[in-house]
Design a protein around this motif. Structure first.
Motif, mmCIF file in Angstrom:
data_model
loop_
_atom_site.group_PDB
_atom_site.id
_atom_site.type_symbol
_atom_site.label_atom_id
_atom_site.label_comp_id
_atom_site.label_asym_id
_atom_site.label_seq_id
_atom_site.Cartn_x
_atom_site.Cartn_y
_atom_site.Cartn_z
ATOM 1 N N GLU A 87 2.812 11.186 -10.760
ATOM 2 C CA GLU A 87 2.546 9.782 -10.456
ATOM 3 C C GLU A 87 3.767 9.108 -9.826
ATOM 4 O O GLU A 87 3.625 8.291 -8.912
ATOM 5 C CB GLU A 87 2.144 9.050 -11.735
ATOM 6 N N ILE A 88 4.956 9.451 -10.313
ATOM 7 C CA ILE A 88 6.174 8.892 -9.718
ATOM 8 C C ILE A 88 6.301 9.310 -8.261
ATOM 9 O O ILE A 88 6.640 8.505 -7.382
ATOM 10 C CB ILE A 88 7.411 9.339 -10.521
ATOM 11 N N ALA A 89 6.008 10.567 -7.976
ATOM 12 C CA ALA A 89 6.065 11.062 -6.597
ATOM 13 C C ALA A 89 5.029 10.361 -5.721
ATOM 14 O O ALA A 89 5.300 10.011 -4.561
ATOM 15 C CB ALA A 89 5.848 12.571 -6.575
ATOM 16 N N GLU A 90 3.838 10.109 -6.288
ATOM 17 C CA GLU A 90 2.777 9.430 -5.541
ATOM 18 C C GLU A 90 3.171 7.994 -5.204
ATOM 19 O O GLU A 90 3.005 7.533 -4.064
ATOM 20 C CB GLU A 90 1.487 9.453 -6.361
ATOM 21 N N ILE A 91 3.710 7.287 -6.202
ATOM 22 C CA ILE A 91 4.115 5.903 -5.982
ATOM 23 C C ILE A 91 5.293 5.833 -5.013
ATOM 24 O O ILE A 91 5.341 4.969 -4.131
ATOM 25 C CB ILE A 91 4.470 5.236 -7.325
ATOM 26 N N GLN A 96 7.426 4.460 0.400
ATOM 27 C CA GLN A 96 8.051 4.928 1.635
ATOM 28 C C GLN A 96 7.096 4.772 2.820
ATOM 29 O O GLN A 96 7.505 4.409 3.917
ATOM 30 C CB GLN A 96 8.475 6.388 1.479
ATOM 31 N N GLU A 97 5.819 5.029 2.567
ATOM 32 C CA GLU A 97 4.822 4.907 3.631
ATOM 33 C C GLU A 97 4.669 3.460 4.075
ATOM 34 O O GLU A 97 4.574 3.173 5.283
ATOM 35 C CB GLU A 97 3.485 5.460 3.134
ATOM 36 N N THR A 98 4.653 2.545 3.109
ATOM 37 C CA THR A 98 4.573 1.120 3.440
ATOM 38 C C THR A 98 5.779 0.688 4.271
ATOM 39 O O THR A 98 5.640 -0.043 5.266
ATOM 40 C CB THR A 98 4.494 0.277 2.157
ATOM 41 N N GLY A 242 -3.248 2.965 4.496
ATOM 42 C CA GLY A 242 -2.091 3.692 4.007
ATOM 43 C C GLY A 242 -1.117 2.815 3.243
ATOM 44 O O GLY A 242 -1.218 1.595 3.211
ATOM 45 N N GLY A 243 -0.137 3.474 2.609
ATOM 46 C CA GLY A 243 0.902 2.738 1.919
ATOM 47 C C GLY A 243 0.603 2.531 0.443
ATOM 48 O O GLY A 243 -0.393 3.017 -0.112
ATOM 49 N N ILE A 244 1.475 1.768 -0.195
ATOM 50 C CA ILE A 244 1.380 1.530 -1.631
ATOM 51 C C ILE A 244 0.154 0.704 -1.990
ATOM 52 O O ILE A 244 -0.327 0.752 -3.128
ATOM 53 C CB ILE A 244 2.666 0.815 -2.126
ATOM 54 N N GLY A 245 -0.379 -0.033 -1.027
ATOM 55 C CA GLY A 245 -1.556 -0.854 -1.304
ATOM 56 C C GLY A 245 -2.758 -0.027 -1.714
ATOM 57 O O GLY A 245 -3.584 -0.477 -2.521
ATOM 58 N N PHE A 246 -2.878 1.187 -1.170
ATOM 59 C CA PHE A 246 -4.003 2.048 -1.535
ATOM 60 C C PHE A 246 -3.908 2.446 -3.008
ATOM 61 O O PHE A 246 -4.898 2.434 -3.741
ATOM 62 C CB PHE A 246 -4.002 3.296 -0.652
ATOM 63 N N ILE A 247 -2.692 2.788 -3.455
ATOM 64 C CA ILE A 247 -2.486 3.143 -4.858
ATOM 65 C C ILE A 247 -2.735 1.930 -5.748
ATOM 66 O O ILE A 247 -3.351 2.029 -6.815
ATOM 67 C CB ILE A 247 -1.065 3.686 -5.060
#
Length: 292
Positions: A87-91, A96-98, A242-247
């Motif tokens: 989960e840390i890697a995903e976040i 980074q993507e954002t 894409g980005g943190i918004g999807f998570i």
């Protein structure tokens, strides 16, 4: 000299407060001005009241909403801290993507906006109709909200960061081109005239007379818009760009509010760091601290 100036300059040397008390008619607004203000206030008040009625905004509805909001906030606290390595890697990847979406979108938008701004500046483009068409083109681009552009590009290019990059880039073309053009219009003419007087071409006048004056301002504007695009990139992820918004959207859909709050805290930290670095760079570029 007005009556007020005469009285204030006389031996009586009355203060403004004393003048207002002794001769209130000197400070009274004309009847026509008072009527205009009353009409404007009435129109604004009527429009405000109509909006409240049309949107069914009632004290009871607001009270009920605040109660539900309090329940949601209670679920968020304390923030979740038990993320595993996956989960840390995903976040981390989402953050980074954002950031990458904001960087690429801002750079692409600025690269296209810079040459267009020369066409929209009245001191460089003397063709009135052509300049008018260019400036209205800026307005048309700005009329499309970044979120709408993201939805359009998602339909064209599919889900992922590409749609977010293109949405930010296109939106920035309209905004930056207008701001760049206004900055160019406010330059001093003397350096440009000096280059022309020494035999320089029009291109050289732009290169050596215009650009040195506007570059600090253009870079400052670009940095400020980059900060805004980082926040926009978060929202774009919610619709699939894409980005943190999807998570974040995924956690909200699953009602995992404590994890939502933890992700929001990380977004706030990222935005704060970027804002601090951007202010530092603006201070170095324009020689004065930027007001936030």
């Amino acid at each position: 000299m007005t009556v007020r100036d005469y009285v204030k300059g006389s031996a009586l040397t009355l203060s403004d407060v004393e003048l207002k008390k002794s001769m209130p008619e000197l400070f009274a607004k004309p009847f026509s001005v008072r009527i205009k203000r009353a009409v404007i206030f009435g129109v604004v008040a009527a429009l405000f009241a109509w909006c409240l009625w049309e949107f069914n905004i009632t004290p009871q509805r607001i009270w009920d909403g605040l109660g539900k909001l309090g329940s949601v906030l209670s679920f968020m606290l304390p923030p979740y801290t038990g993320f595993d390595a996956r989960e840390i890697a995903e976040i981390s990847k989402g953050l980074q993507e954002t950031l990458a979406i904001a960087v690429l979108g801002t750079i692409l938008g600025a690269l296209v906006a810079l040459p267009l701004s020369f066409l929209g500046a009245k001191n460089l483009n003397r063709f009135i109709l052509f300049r008018f068409g260019v400036r209205r083109g800026f307005d048309i681009i700005r009329a499309f909200e970044t979120l709408i552009l993201a939805l359009i590009f998602i339909r064209a290019f599919g889900l992922g960061p590409l749609a977010g990059v293109l949405a930010i880039a296109v939106g920035e073309i309209g905004v930056l081109a207008k701001l760049y053009a206004e900055a160019i219009e406010n330059i001093s003419k003397k350096p440009v005239e000096g280059v022309v007087a020494s035999g320089g071409s029009r291109q050289q006048a732009v290169r050596f007379g215009v650009m040195p004056q506007v570059m600090p301002v253009l870079l400052s504007i670009t940095l400020y818009n980059f900060e805004s695009n980082v926040r926009s990139g978060t929202i774009l992820g919610i619709v699939g760009a894409g980005g943190i918004g999807f998570i974040l959207s995924d956690r909200i859909s699953a009602y995992r509010w404590d994890e939502v709050w933890s992700i929001i805290i990380l977004i706030i930290v990222m935005v704060y760091i970027i804002d601090a670095l951007s202010n530092f760079l603006r201070m170095r570029l324009i020689g004065a601290p930027a007001k936030s």
